[in-house]
Design a protein around this motif. Structure first.
Motif, PDB file in Angstrom:
ATOM      1  N   HIS A 451       0.831  -1.200   0.000  1.00  0.00           N
ATOM      2  CA  HIS A 451       0.000   0.000   0.000  1.00  0.00           C
ATOM      3  C   HIS A 451       0.873   1.261   0.000  1.00  0.00           C
ATOM      4  O   HIS A 451       0.544   2.261  -0.649  1.00  0.00           O
ATOM      5  N   GLN A 452       1.986   1.209   0.713  1.00  0.00           N
ATOM      6  CA  GLN A 452       2.866   2.368   0.802  1.00  0.00           C
ATOM      7  C   GLN A 452       3.483   2.733  -0.544  1.00  0.00           C
ATOM      8  O   GLN A 452       3.842   3.898  -0.768  1.00  0.00           O
ATOM      9  N   GLU A 453       3.590   1.761  -1.437  1.00  0.00           N
ATOM     10  CA  GLU A 453       4.153   2.042  -2.754  1.00  0.00           C
ATOM     11  C   GLU A 453       3.273   2.985  -3.563  1.00  0.00           C
ATOM     12  O   GLU A 453       3.740   3.590  -4.534  1.00  0.00           O
ATOM     13  N   GLN A 454       2.015   3.120  -3.181  1.00  0.00           N
ATOM     14  CA  GLN A 454       1.090   4.013  -3.886  1.00  0.00           C
ATOM     15  C   GLN A 454       1.059   5.413  -3.277  1.00  0.00           C
ATOM     16  O   GLN A 454       0.293   6.268  -3.733  1.00  0.00           O
ATOM     17  N   LYS A 455       1.873   5.657  -2.287  1.00  0.00           N
ATOM     18  CA  LYS A 455       1.879   6.950  -1.605  1.00  0.00           C
ATOM     19  C   LYS A 455       2.256   8.080  -2.561  1.00  0.00           C
ATOM     20  O   LYS A 455       3.224   7.976  -3.311  1.00  0.00           O
ATOM     21  N   GLY A 456       1.460   9.168  -2.510  1.00  0.00           N
ATOM     22  CA  GLY A 456       1.735  10.349  -3.316  1.00  0.00           C
ATOM     23  C   GLY A 456       1.227  10.286  -4.735  1.00  0.00           C
ATOM     24  O   GLY A 456       1.366  11.263  -5.482  1.00  0.00           O
ATOM     25  N   ARG A 457       0.628   9.159  -5.144  1.00  0.00           N
ATOM     26  CA  ARG A 457       0.137   9.029  -6.517  1.00  0.00           C
ATOM     27  C   ARG A 457      -1.302   9.518  -6.667  1.00  0.00           C
ATOM     28  O   ARG A 457      -1.840   9.526  -7.770  1.00  0.00           O
ATOM     29  N   GLN A 458      -1.933   9.894  -5.568  1.00  0.00           N
ATOM     30  CA  GLN A 458      -3.328  10.324  -5.602  1.00  0.00           C
ATOM     31  C   GLN A 458      -3.394  11.808  -6.013  1.00  0.00           C
ATOM     32  O   GLN A 458      -2.728  12.654  -5.417  1.00  0.00           O
ATOM     33  N   ARG A 459      -4.199  12.103  -7.017  1.00  0.00           N
ATOM     34  CA  ARG A 459      -4.293  13.482  -7.514  1.00  0.00           C
ATOM     35  C   ARG A 459      -5.445  14.258  -6.889  1.00  0.00           C
ATOM     36  O   ARG A 459      -5.461  15.480  -6.915  1.00  0.00           O
ATOM     37  N   SER A 460      -6.419  13.550  -6.324  1.00  0.00           N
ATOM     38  CA  SER A 460      -7.557  14.236  -5.719  1.00  0.00           C
ATOM     39  C   SER A 460      -7.484  14.129  -4.201  1.00  0.00           C
ATOM     40  O   SER A 460      -6.852  13.217  -3.648  1.00  0.00           O
ATOM     41  N   LYS A 461      -8.152  15.055  -3.536  1.00  0.00           N
ATOM     42  CA  LYS A 461      -8.189  15.039  -2.075  1.00  0.00           C
ATOM     43  C   LYS A 461      -8.926  13.809  -1.554  1.00  0.00           C
ATOM     44  O   LYS A 461      -8.530  13.217  -0.547  1.00  0.00           O
ATOM     45  N   HIS A 462      -9.998  13.429  -2.239  1.00  0.00           N
ATOM     46  CA  HIS A 462     -10.771  12.272  -1.797  1.00  0.00           C
ATOM     47  C   HIS A 462      -9.923  10.996  -1.873  1.00  0.00           C
ATOM     48  O   HIS A 462      -9.934  10.170  -0.951  1.00  0.00           O
ATOM     49  N   ALA A 463      -9.195  10.827  -2.985  1.00  0.00           N
ATOM     50  CA  ALA A 463      -8.358   9.644  -3.137  1.00  0.00           C
ATOM     51  C   ALA A 463      -7.253   9.625  -2.087  1.00  0.00           C
ATOM     52  O   ALA A 463      -6.933   8.576  -1.516  1.00  0.00           O
ATOM     53  N   ALA A 464      -6.666  10.799  -1.835  1.00  0.00           N
ATOM     54  CA  ALA A 464      -5.606  10.878  -0.818  1.00  0.00           C
ATOM     55  C   ALA A 464      -6.147  10.528   0.561  1.00  0.00           C
ATOM     56  O   ALA A 464      -5.478   9.855   1.355  1.00  0.00           O
ATOM     57  N   ARG A 465      -7.386  10.968   0.855  1.00  0.00           N
ATOM     58  CA  ARG A 465      -7.988  10.655   2.145  1.00  0.00           C
ATOM     59  C   ARG A 465      -8.272   9.155   2.270  1.00  0.00           C
ATOM     60  O   ARG A 465      -8.024   8.550   3.318  1.00  0.00           O
ATOM     61  N   GLU A 466      -8.773   8.542   1.180  1.00  0.00           N
ATOM     62  CA  GLU A 466      -9.025   7.106   1.203  1.00  0.00           C
ATOM     63  C   GLU A 466      -7.719   6.334   1.405  1.00  0.00           C
ATOM     64  O   GLU A 466      -7.667   5.358   2.155  1.00  0.00           O
ATOM     65  N   TRP A 467      -6.649   6.795   0.735  1.00  0.00           N
ATOM     66  CA  TRP A 467      -5.359   6.126   0.877  1.00  0.00           C
ATOM     67  C   TRP A 467      -4.880   6.207   2.320  1.00  0.00           C
ATOM     68  O   TRP A 467      -4.409   5.225   2.880  1.00  0.00           O
ATOM     69  N   GLN A 468      -5.021   7.390   2.931  1.00  0.00           N
ATOM     70  CA  GLN A 468      -4.542   7.578   4.294  1.00  0.00           C
ATOM     71  C   GLN A 468      -5.356   6.754   5.285  1.00  0.00           C
ATOM     72  O   GLN A 468      -4.809   6.196   6.251  1.00  0.00           O
TER      73      GLN A 468
END
Length: 591
Positions: A451-468
């Motif tokens: 999962h950590q390998e996908q860090k920083g690849r999210q372009r939207s706030k919603h996607a970044a929040r889901e990742w976190q």
């Protein structure tokens, strides 16, 4: 061609219409001649109450009665029922029951569905269905068309293009609706995955089956409960595995007893044909599938046995990182699951099928020069078939490859094994599983690392929040597992009153080989000297045993040495003295 009649406005008299005189049936044709119909029922998800088979049948019957279409009765009933079949994924000609009817067009005149989406979900499928109906002069009826009215497409007049044109228009609308439904379903399924105990439908993991949600949990929707038939098979597999049976042998036994594989089991329960197309480039079609070591191993390593919800091969987790349960009644505990995994790990190199099953010393006899296994080189005269070093097959070079007569080494190992342990009593061991958080901890860490390998690849706030949120959940689960203590398993050992010699006498070659492997027996063979040997040169071989029986064998050897010393009148034996691998083994004379 079956004739039809139309009632002219104001006259009340039916006028026969055939050939080019037949009007567009959508415009109010009233049929007076009875047609042979097939009642078509399709359901994407068995748990969908809003489109139940009963509701579809009722609508089909009403439309058929208005159009003088009959479906037959009893054994002569014409009906195509395809349950748990997606129209978006499976076209009309590939559905189990409807496909069979479409292959026998001479047995009916009309097909009746409740709605458009029960028949097709794409323009491509509708084009194929319309082409088939025009070629075979059939009528297609939809009890509730788009907008609520009944739709009748009569392809019995091959010269009238209007039916096909109108079907294409409606098919386009159906395809747009299907995409909209797909988007809604995808969102709904994602939400249901997060609901504890709620099953979203479709094929369940092997060992479970859908059941209505209990009232104490809201009574809405469906959950999973153990499938008694599948659980019996899983229990049999686990029992045989823990008794020492190889996965290959377990698979062979299941096939011999005609036990259905997970794939065929589900098809059978749903009233479908078993078998189907295999994977790979060839795509072979089979009547049924076979159990294989891979199928068994994959099933036993699936965390769904713990009752966990799985999505794309990974556990579905809550905000705290805990696996979300799909059932109140898991088939296995964590301890049992880990124990089975450990057994599979320990035997992973032995799960492949072997053709040389007559070799007593398979995985026991080794070349002293390279340390590799030796294999029985079968010959017409089995008594003289030799064991040979197989270094070339491993892509290695052995400096002094060895071969030795198989019957000599088999007899030598048998004699040594029984001399050392033959008088020892066998025991029955019952293991009470312990608990080790490490397997799940390591799996969760691996999931977190991926999962950590996908860090920083999210372009939207919603996607970044889901990742976190998922990262935080996995971190919480890791911390929880790190805080848990390991609990050792308990062994309860009960003597059987039988000796290893008794067991050896009753077992076949495979059973004896298993006894040797369990005892950690190893025979290393060196090159012999030239000459016409008529028995085994024991200076060429080294017999060792490193399993749990080794201490007991030591005790037997010490007792034998003490007895021999007393018989000869020698002094007391030295402390902890032991007689191992004495050259007094029976001489092995060649036939």
């Amino acid at each position: 061609m079956v004739a039809s009649t139309q009632v002219k406005p104001g006259s009340g008299n039916p006028v026969p219409l055939t050939g080019d005189m037949a009007p567009n049936p959508v415009a109010g044709t009233v049929y007076t001649e009875t047609l042979r119909g097939v009642r078509c029922v399709r359901l994407s998800v068995l748990t969908d109450e809003t489109t139940s088979p009963e509701r579809q049948r009722e609508a089909d019957d009403q439309a058929a009665a208005a159009l003088n279409i009959i479906f037959g009765e009893g054994d002569a009933l014409r009906e195509a029922v395809d349950l748990d079949v997606s129209a978006s994924k499976i076209g009309p000609f590939d559905r189990p029951q409807l496909g069979e009817w479409l292959a026998r067009p001479g047995e009916f005149d009309a097909l009746v569905w409740w709605r458009f989406d029960r028949a097709i979900r794409s323009m491509a499928d509708m084009h194929e269905l319309a082409k088939w109906a025009r070629e075979h002069r059939k009528m297609l009826v939809f009890a509730e068309g788009i907008g609520g009215g009944r739709l009748v497409f009569d392809f019995r007049n091959a010269m009238d293009p209007m039916a096909e044109f109108q079907m294409m228009m409606f098919a386009f609308a159906a395809q747009v609706e299907a995409q909209s439904i797909s988007d809604r379903v995808t969102g709904a399924m994602a939400a249901i995955r997060k609901m504890v105990l709620r099953w979203r439908g479709s094929k369940p993991p092997y060992g479970y089956m859908p059941a209505p949600m209990p009232k104490e949990h809201g009574g809405s929707g469906w959950t999973l409960v153990p499938d008694p038939d599948a659980v019996k098979v899983i229990a049999r597999i686990v029992r045989e595995l823990l008794e020492g049976t190889t996965v290959s042998a377990i698979a062979a036994g299941l096939n011999a007893d005609k036990i259905r594989t997970p794939r065929d089991h589900w098809a059978f329960k749903k009233g479908r044909k078993t078998g189907g197309k295999t994977g790979g480039a060839k795509g072979i079609v089979k009547d049924s599938f076979k159990w294989t070591p891979a199928v068994i191993t994959r099933m036993l390593r699936n965390e769904s046995l713990l009752g966990w919800k799985m999505h794309k091969g990974k556990p579905v987790r809550d905000a705290e990182g805990n696996p979300i349960m799909a059932t109140e009644q898991p088939i296995m505990t964590r301890e049992e699951f880990d124990r089975i995994g450990a057994v599979l790990d320990s035997r992973s190199i032995d799960n492949r099928e072997r053709s040389d099953t007559d070799a007593l010393l398979l995985r026991v006899i080794h070349c002293d020069s390279c340390g590799g296994r030796m294999y029985l080189n079968k010959q017409d005269n089995k008594q003289h078939s030799p064991y040979k070093c197989n270094s070339h097959a491993r892509g290695e070079k052995c400096e002094a490859p060895v071969n030795v007569r198989g019957d000599w080494t088999d007899e030598y190992v048998t004699a040594e094994f029984l001399r050392l342990v033959g008088t020892i009593q066998t025991t029955h061991v019952v293991e009470i599983p312990g608990y080790d958080p490490e397997p799940e901890l390591l799996a969760t860490i691996a999931e977190f690392r991926e999962h950590q390998e996908q860090k920083g690849r999210q372009r939207s706030k919603h996607a970044a929040r889901e990742w976190q949120e998922r990262a935080d959940a996995l971190d919480s689960r890791i911390a929880d597992l790190e805080s848990r203590e390991k609990r050792e398993a308990q062994h309860i050992v009960t003597p059987t009153g039988r000796t290893f010699a008794d067991e050896w006498a009753e077992k076949d070659t495979a059973g004896r080989r298993a006894m040797l492997e369990e005892a950690g027996v190893r025979l290393s063979v060196r090159r012999g000297t030239p000459g016409g040997w008529r028995k085994l040169d024991t200076s060429r071989v080294t017999f060792t045993m490193s399993g749990e029986l080794d201490p007991a064998a030591d005790a037997v050897a010490i007792a034998a040495a003490d007895h021999a010393a007393e018989t000869r009148g020698d002094g007391p034996p030295a402390p902890d003295s032991a007689v191992r691998l004495a050259e007094s083994a029976p001489e092995l004379v060649a036939a």
